[in-house]
Design an enzyme around this catalytic site. Sequence first.
Site, mmCIF file in Angstrom:
data_model
loop_
_atom_site.group_PDB
_atom_site.id
_atom_site.type_symbol
_atom_site.label_atom_id
_atom_site.label_comp_id
_atom_site.label_asym_id
_atom_site.label_seq_id
_atom_site.Cartn_x
_atom_site.Cartn_y
_atom_site.Cartn_z
ATOM 1 C CE LYS A 36 -0.358 0.059 5.049
ATOM 2 N NZ LYS A 36 -1.269 0.078 6.215
ATOM 3 N NE ARG A 135 -6.015 0.672 11.933
ATOM 4 C CZ ARG A 135 -4.875 0.486 11.282
ATOM 5 N NH1 ARG A 135 -4.013 1.481 11.145
ATOM 6 N NH2 ARG A 135 -4.562 -0.682 10.756
ATOM 7 C CE1 TYR A 263 10.534 32.719 3.312
ATOM 8 C CE2 TYR A 263 10.598 30.322 3.192
ATOM 9 C CZ TYR A 263 10.385 31.553 2.590
ATOM 10 O OH TYR A 263 10.032 31.605 1.269
ATOM 11 C CG MET A 310 7.027 24.432 -1.389
ATOM 12 S SD MET A 310 5.752 25.389 -2.247
ATOM 13 C CE MET A 310 4.663 25.812 -0.889
#
Length: 391
Positions: A36, A135, A263, A310
Amino acid sequence: MLRETWAEIEPGRIADNLRAIRGTLPAGVKLMAVVKANGYGHGDLETAEAARQAGADYLAVAFLEEALRLRAGGATLPILLLTPIRPEQVELALAQDLMLTVTGAEWFRELRRQVPSLAGRKLRVHVKADTGLGRIGFRTEAEWDALVPWLAAPDIDVDGFYTHFATAGQADTAYLERQARQFAALMERSKASGIAIRHYHCAGSVAALRFPGLALDMVRIGAAMYGFYPGHLAPPVELEPALSLHSTLMQAKRVRRGDYIGYDNAYRADADEWIGTVPIGYADGWSQRMQGAAALVRGQRAEIVGKISMDQLMLRLPGPCAPGDRVTLIGRQGGERVSFAELAAHIDGPSQAITTALTERVAKIYASAKEVRCPWNNAYFQPQRQEPTVI
């Protein structure tokens, strides 16, 4: 020239890991390879093929879309969907010969309302019991009893009955033992119901390696096939990570004591030092939680400093370097290594959280390939493979 940020993946290691795991299992136990999440970030078709070559008996994925992609890519092994689908999607699952997870009688009631007849076909299912993970799955004997009439229908083939452990990777096994006892009781209830069930399975990677007695008829191997497992808990087994991650320096510059980097002025140089800029950032899956982690340049460790942006991050380099120098974020350079265990500890998460976070902007190159295909435009480039120079 495309941005040189890429993952190198060795499917042969995945196959070797599965063979090593099978060697630890009791005779006759089947192996379900979990592919998966795009093969835990390694590539779904490539990992499925490696699993087939290693002798896996089944594949497992989370969602219907993942199974359809495998079938379209030529995967022929039986595939289990670990997440229930909507009853109206059953026709599609039948057409692709997929096995479904079911958890309760209400799903079957809705199926029969929408699809009264399967027209001579058999729907293969695995029934999921929730023994404490919380779950999905039925929880009580009464819920099982409500399922029995639906499972007994001639067009339903109950291929499996399973659960999943919540704490297999913890040193304290009390909760796992509680879940195992609950599952054993539900197994006995299922056997007494007269439903023919082909496989019982409860062990994922860690449980299968730590507790062979829980292997039952089949084990589900996910993280361990990619080389991720808690070696301090599991018995010795030779497993190797199949993925390494690389980029190159875009720029290397000398900064002065007191200069700010990144930043929000998140890093201030304590002395004159060299800073390198690398074209990988949180849009590639290298999240801001990796600030402070190490990468390798010229065979030496370099700390990620300042906030990861980013598209780029900055390294405090071990000395003067040059644009084009290879940067290894996961893997080896010379005698140094940045391991998955180290990075997982840094982010306080599992190793697979790192590989599954890598986005399509990170191209993949598979072992023995000389070129790598960029996934969004089918262009090719040749990643640099120079040996690191020690400063």
